[in-house]
Design a protein around this motif. Sequence first.
Motif, PDB file in Angstrom:
ATOM      1  N   ARG A 170      -7.727  -1.621  -0.966  1.00 50.51           N
ATOM      2  CA  ARG A 170      -8.590  -2.546  -0.229  1.00 50.51           C
ATOM      3  C   ARG A 170      -9.852  -2.879  -1.033  1.00 50.51           C
ATOM      4  O   ARG A 170     -10.330  -4.019  -1.016  1.00 50.51           O
ATOM      5  CB  ARG A 170      -8.947  -1.964   1.136  1.00 50.51           C
ATOM      6  N   ASN A 203      -4.619   4.752  -3.654  1.00 49.55           N
ATOM      7  CA  ASN A 203      -4.486   4.925  -2.213  1.00 49.55           C
ATOM      8  C   ASN A 203      -4.911   3.647  -1.494  1.00 49.55           C
ATOM      9  O   ASN A 203      -5.375   2.681  -2.126  1.00 49.55           O
ATOM     10  CB  ASN A 203      -5.282   6.141  -1.730  1.00 49.55           C
ATOM     11  N   GLU A 204      -4.753   3.625  -0.172  1.00 47.21           N
ATOM     12  CA  GLU A 204      -5.031   2.399   0.577  1.00 47.21           C
ATOM     13  C   GLU A 204      -6.500   1.998   0.473  1.00 47.21           C
ATOM     14  O   GLU A 204      -6.819   0.810   0.356  1.00 47.21           O
ATOM     15  CB  GLU A 204      -4.635   2.563   2.042  1.00 47.21           C
ATOM     16  N   TYR A 206       0.820  -1.209   0.000  1.00 48.53           N
ATOM     17  CA  TYR A 206       0.000   0.000   0.000  1.00 48.53           C
ATOM     18  C   TYR A 206       0.854   1.259   0.000  1.00 48.53           C
ATOM     19  O   TYR A 206       0.529   2.250  -0.661  1.00 48.53           O
ATOM     20  CB  TYR A 206      -0.897   0.044   1.242  1.00 48.53           C
ATOM     21  N   HIS A 207       1.948   1.242   0.759  1.00 45.88           N
ATOM     22  CA  HIS A 207       2.792   2.433   0.890  1.00 45.88           C
ATOM     23  C   HIS A 207       3.464   2.785  -0.435  1.00 45.88           C
ATOM     24  O   HIS A 207       3.536   3.956  -0.829  1.00 45.88           O
ATOM     25  CB  HIS A 207       3.843   2.208   1.977  1.00 45.88           C
ATOM     26  N   ARG A 232       0.799   4.253  -2.786  1.00 51.57           N
ATOM     27  CA  ARG A 232       0.434   5.619  -2.414  1.00 51.57           C
ATOM     28  C   ARG A 232       1.530   6.594  -2.835  1.00 51.57           C
ATOM     29  O   ARG A 232       1.251   7.649  -3.408  1.00 51.57           O
ATOM     30  CB  ARG A 232       0.190   5.698  -0.903  1.00 51.57           C
TER      31      ARG A 232
END
Length: 233
Positions: A145, A140-141, A130-131, A134
């Motif tokens: 998801r 984005n997270e 995720y990082h 981003r």
Amino acid sequence: MEKISEGKTKEVFSLDNEHVLLRFKDSVTAGDGAKADIIDGKGILNAQTSALLFRLLERDGIETHYVGMKDERTMIVKRLAMIPVEVVLRNYATGSIVKRLPIKEGEAFNPPIVEFFLKDDARHDPLLNYHHMRHLKLMNEEEARLVEEVMVRVNQTLSKVISKMGLILYDFKLEFGRVNGRLVVGDEISLDSMRVRDPTGRILDKDLYRKGYPLDQVKASYVEFLDRLRSVA
């Protein structure tokens, strides 16, 4: 028509402001394009397989870019802003995961494992979290998801139909794009992007090509899969 882009196995042509044409080539590649051949008619097989599977996803309420077929190897699809990320869902261990981690070939994952990879042949499609996504402004997270949730839903649909075919879905790869702020399943769903085995472990997917099987055997497997799919879809 104007060609917008061309990849290893598909060409994209402009159709109108909202749609493009996705033409499937007869190319087969492996190793980030290091190995490449032509299998006559493969583009038709992958286009037809993808069309059937996209229709099944749409029937189950999963939005895809699929609109219809222009001809036997060309799909009409929604014009998406594609995200250069490959998302893989694994039901059973095979491929890169058994090389990267202390996991044995054929191990079952319950629940399935979802992984993200940057679509970048020069860097051999590195693993993302995720990082990373981003920071690279890929998603984005919250979006990541959501993509994971869609992958699980897609897995339910694909596993169900492939089980009806008497086969086992080991894993599959999807790509996503944006249209009007929504994340939508794009690209293709074929034996180029799935690993499928029969109960004896016989391979039906592109791993046959990766492992050096004759091209006619690779094509015969793609034909067999499409025939079985048509019989149950």
